[in-house]
Motif scaffolding. Sequence first.
Motif, PDB file in Angstrom:
ATOM      1  N   PRO A 132       0.830  -1.216   0.000  1.00 54.28           N
ATOM      2  CA  PRO A 132       0.000   0.000   0.000  1.00 54.28           C
ATOM      3  C   PRO A 132       0.865   1.266   0.000  1.00 54.28           C
ATOM      4  N   VAL A 133       0.347   2.301  -0.660  1.00 53.28           N
ATOM      5  CA  VAL A 133       0.987   3.621  -0.630  1.00 53.28           C
ATOM      6  C   VAL A 133       0.107   4.474   0.273  1.00 53.28           C
ATOM      7  N   PHE A 134       0.688   5.119   1.278  1.00 53.85           N
ATOM      8  CA  PHE A 134      -0.174   6.004   2.075  1.00 53.85           C
ATOM      9  C   PHE A 134       0.469   7.352   2.341  1.00 53.85           C
ATOM     10  N   PHE A 135      -0.422   8.314   2.611  1.00 58.95           N
ATOM     11  CA  PHE A 135      -0.001   9.671   2.974  1.00 58.95           C
ATOM     12  C   PHE A 135      -1.019  10.180   3.979  1.00 58.95           C
ATOM     13  N   MET A 136      -0.793  11.346   4.537  1.00 59.51           N
ATOM     14  CA  MET A 136      -1.698  11.831   5.581  1.00 59.51           C
ATOM     15  C   MET A 136      -2.204  13.241   5.307  1.00 59.51           C
ATOM     16  N   LYS A 137      -3.373  13.506   5.883  1.00 58.53           N
ATOM     17  CA  LYS A 137      -3.926  14.852   5.893  1.00 58.53           C
ATOM     18  C   LYS A 137      -4.122  15.240   7.357  1.00 58.53           C
ATOM     19  N   PRO A 138      -3.952  16.506   7.694  1.00 59.04           N
ATOM     20  CA  PRO A 138      -4.161  16.930   9.079  1.00 59.04           C
ATOM     21  C   PRO A 138      -5.654  17.108   9.390  1.00 59.04           C
ATOM     22  N   GLU A 139      -5.943  17.292  10.664  1.00 62.70           N
ATOM     23  CA  GLU A 139      -7.328  17.491  11.120  1.00 62.70           C
ATOM     24  C   GLU A 139      -7.991  18.684  10.429  1.00 62.70           C
ATOM     25  N   THR A 140      -7.194  19.691  10.083  1.00 62.77           N
ATOM     26  CA  THR A 140      -7.736  20.895   9.436  1.00 62.77           C
ATOM     27  C   THR A 140      -8.213  20.634   8.003  1.00 62.77           C
ATOM     28  N   ALA A 141      -7.936  19.433   7.477  1.00 60.29           N
ATOM     29  CA  ALA A 141      -8.450  19.073   6.151  1.00 60.29           C
ATOM     30  C   ALA A 141      -9.911  18.640   6.206  1.00 60.29           C
ATOM     31  N   LEU A 142     -10.358  18.255   7.381  1.00 56.14           N
ATOM     32  CA  LEU A 142     -11.699  17.666   7.538  1.00 56.14           C
ATOM     33  C   LEU A 142     -12.813  18.686   7.302  1.00 56.14           C
ATOM     34  N   ILE A 143     -13.807  18.289   6.521  1.00 59.16           N
ATOM     35  CA  ILE A 143     -15.064  19.050   6.420  1.00 59.16           C
ATOM     36  C   ILE A 143     -16.177  18.097   6.824  1.00 59.16           C
ATOM     37  N   ARG A 144     -16.924  18.472   7.843  1.00 52.58           N
ATOM     38  CA  ARG A 144     -18.045  17.632   8.274  1.00 52.58           C
ATOM     39  C   ARG A 144     -19.206  17.779   7.304  1.00 52.58           C
ATOM     40  N   ALA A 145     -20.017  16.720   7.199  1.00 53.55           N
ATOM     41  CA  ALA A 145     -21.152  16.688   6.269  1.00 53.55           C
ATOM     42  C   ALA A 145     -22.022  17.933   6.429  1.00 53.55           C
ATOM     43  N   GLY A 146     -22.402  18.508   5.297  1.00 55.78           N
ATOM     44  CA  GLY A 146     -23.307  19.654   5.312  1.00 55.78           C
ATOM     45  C   GLY A 146     -22.603  20.976   5.038  1.00 55.78           C
ATOM     46  N   LEU A 147     -21.286  21.014   5.220  1.00 52.82           N
ATOM     47  CA  LEU A 147     -20.548  22.254   4.979  1.00 52.82           C
ATOM     48  C   LEU A 147     -19.958  22.246   3.557  1.00 52.82           C
ATOM     49  N   PRO A 148     -19.767  23.420   2.957  1.00 51.48           N
ATOM     50  CA  PRO A 148     -19.260  23.464   1.577  1.00 51.48           C
ATOM     51  C   PRO A 148     -17.738  23.322   1.500  1.00 51.48           C
ATOM     52  N   PHE A 149     -17.263  23.113   0.274  1.00 49.06           N
ATOM     53  CA  PHE A 149     -15.823  23.104  -0.018  1.00 49.06           C
ATOM     54  C   PHE A 149     -15.501  24.407  -0.739  1.00 49.06           C
ATOM     55  N   PHE A 150     -14.500  25.114  -0.250  1.00 45.40           N
ATOM     56  CA  PHE A 150     -14.087  26.359  -0.894  1.00 45.40           C
ATOM     57  C   PHE A 150     -12.875  26.092  -1.784  1.00 45.40           C
ATOM     58  N   TYR A 151     -13.033  26.403  -3.067  1.00 45.57           N
ATOM     59  CA  TYR A 151     -11.976  26.128  -4.045  1.00 45.57           C
ATOM     60  C   TYR A 151     -10.728  26.931  -3.680  1.00 45.57           C
ATOM     61  N   PRO A 152      -9.573  26.261  -3.536  1.00 45.66           N
ATOM     62  CA  PRO A 152      -8.370  26.987  -3.097  1.00 45.66           C
ATOM     63  C   PRO A 152      -7.767  27.838  -4.204  1.00 45.66           C
ATOM     64  N   ASP A 153      -7.085  28.900  -3.806  1.00 48.99           N
ATOM     65  CA  ASP A 153      -6.573  29.858  -4.803  1.00 48.99           C
ATOM     66  C   ASP A 153      -5.252  29.431  -5.451  1.00 48.99           C
ATOM     67  N   PHE A 154      -4.659  28.317  -4.967  1.00 54.23           N
ATOM     68  CA  PHE A 154      -3.331  27.938  -5.473  1.00 54.23           C
ATOM     69  C   PHE A 154      -3.400  26.856  -6.547  1.00 54.23           C
ATOM     70  N   SER A 155      -4.607  26.487  -6.951  1.00 49.44           N
ATOM     71  CA  SER A 155      -4.753  25.428  -7.945  1.00 49.44           C
ATOM     72  C   SER A 155      -5.797  25.812  -8.975  1.00 49.44           C
ATOM     73  N   LYS A 156      -5.590  25.307 -10.203  1.00 44.94           N
ATOM     74  CA  LYS A 156      -6.609  25.482 -11.243  1.00 44.94           C
ATOM     75  C   LYS A 156      -7.144  24.123 -11.681  1.00 44.94           C
ATOM     76  N   ASP A 157      -6.788  23.067 -10.947  1.00 46.59           N
ATOM     77  CA  ASP A 157      -7.210  21.724 -11.361  1.00 46.59           C
ATOM     78  C   ASP A 157      -7.431  20.823 -10.141  1.00 46.59           C
ATOM     79  N   VAL A 158      -8.406  21.196  -9.312  1.00 46.49           N
ATOM     80  CA  VAL A 158      -8.735  20.376  -8.143  1.00 46.49           C
ATOM     81  C   VAL A 158      -9.620  19.217  -8.588  1.00 46.49           C
ATOM     82  N   HIS A 159      -9.211  17.998  -8.243  1.00 42.22           N
ATOM     83  CA  HIS A 159      -9.961  16.796  -8.610  1.00 42.22           C
ATOM     84  C   HIS A 159     -10.674  16.188  -7.405  1.00 42.22           C
ATOM     85  N   PHE A 160     -11.841  15.575  -7.673  1.00 46.21           N
ATOM     86  CA  PHE A 160     -12.511  14.738  -6.669  1.00 46.21           C
ATOM     87  C   PHE A 160     -11.952  13.331  -6.751  1.00 46.21           C
ATOM     88  N   GLU A 161     -11.899  12.654  -5.609  1.00 43.16           N
ATOM     89  CA  GLU A 161     -11.602  11.209  -5.531  1.00 43.16           C
ATOM     90  C   GLU A 161     -12.525  10.676  -4.444  1.00 43.16           C
TER      91      GLU A 161
END
Length: 203
Positions: A25-54
Motif C-alpha cells: 500500500p501507498v499512504f499519505f496523511m492529511k491533518p485534522e484541518t483538512a476535515l469538512i463535516r457533512a453539510g458544509l461546503p468546499f471552498f476552491y483553493p486559490d493555489f490550484s486550477k485543477d482540483v480533482h474529486f476522488e
Amino acid sequence: MKIICIGRNYIEHAHELNNPVPAEPVFFMKPETALIRAGLPFFYPDFSKDVHFEVELVLHICKLGKHISEKFAHTYYDKIGIGIDFTARDVQSICKQKGLPWEIAKAFDGSAPVSKFISRENFADLYDINFSLEKNNETVQKGNSGMMIFNFEKIIAYVSRFVTLKIGDLIFTGTPAGVGPVSIDDNLKAYIEGKKMLDLDIK
Ligand code: MG
C-alpha cells in the motif's frame, strides 16, 4: 486525530494516472484541518486550477493499535463512511516531477469532506460494498470494496507497522477510476449502497 489516505488501491485508477500498480500500500496523511463535516461546503483553493474529486470509503478507527495483525485488524474499525480526497492535481504533478512530498496538493484545508458513518454490522458483506459519486447529478465514479487491491485488514496492518492508530483516526481507502475536476458552483453527492451520504457544494 489524523487522516490516513491510501493511494493507488484500485487497478483502473492507477492506470488512469499512469501509475504502477503497487506491491505494498501507498499512504499519505492529511491533518485534522483538512476535515469538512457533512453539510458544509468546499471552498476552491486559490493555489490550484485543477482540483480533482476522488471518492473513497472511509474507516473510523475505534481502538488504539500498533503492529496490528491482519487477523485482528477488523476489530480496529467500527464504522464506515464516505469522503472525498480532494487533490490539487496540477500541484501534485509538479511535486511528482520534482520528487517532492504531496502535502500541498493533498493536505490543504478542506481537502477531506467526510460523511456520517454507518456501523459495520449494518453491512451484509464488507467485501462487497458499492459506492458512487455524482457530479451535478451525473454519476462520475463507481466502486466496490471488493475491487480494492489491499482490503481493509491489509491496510490497517500495513499502516500500523509505521504509525500508531488512535481512536477517532480516519482511513481513506483509495479511489476507483473516474476521478476528474471540480469547478465553483458544482455539486457532489456521494452514495453508499444507493443511500446518499454526502451532499457537497463547491464554492
Ligand atoms: Mg485518493
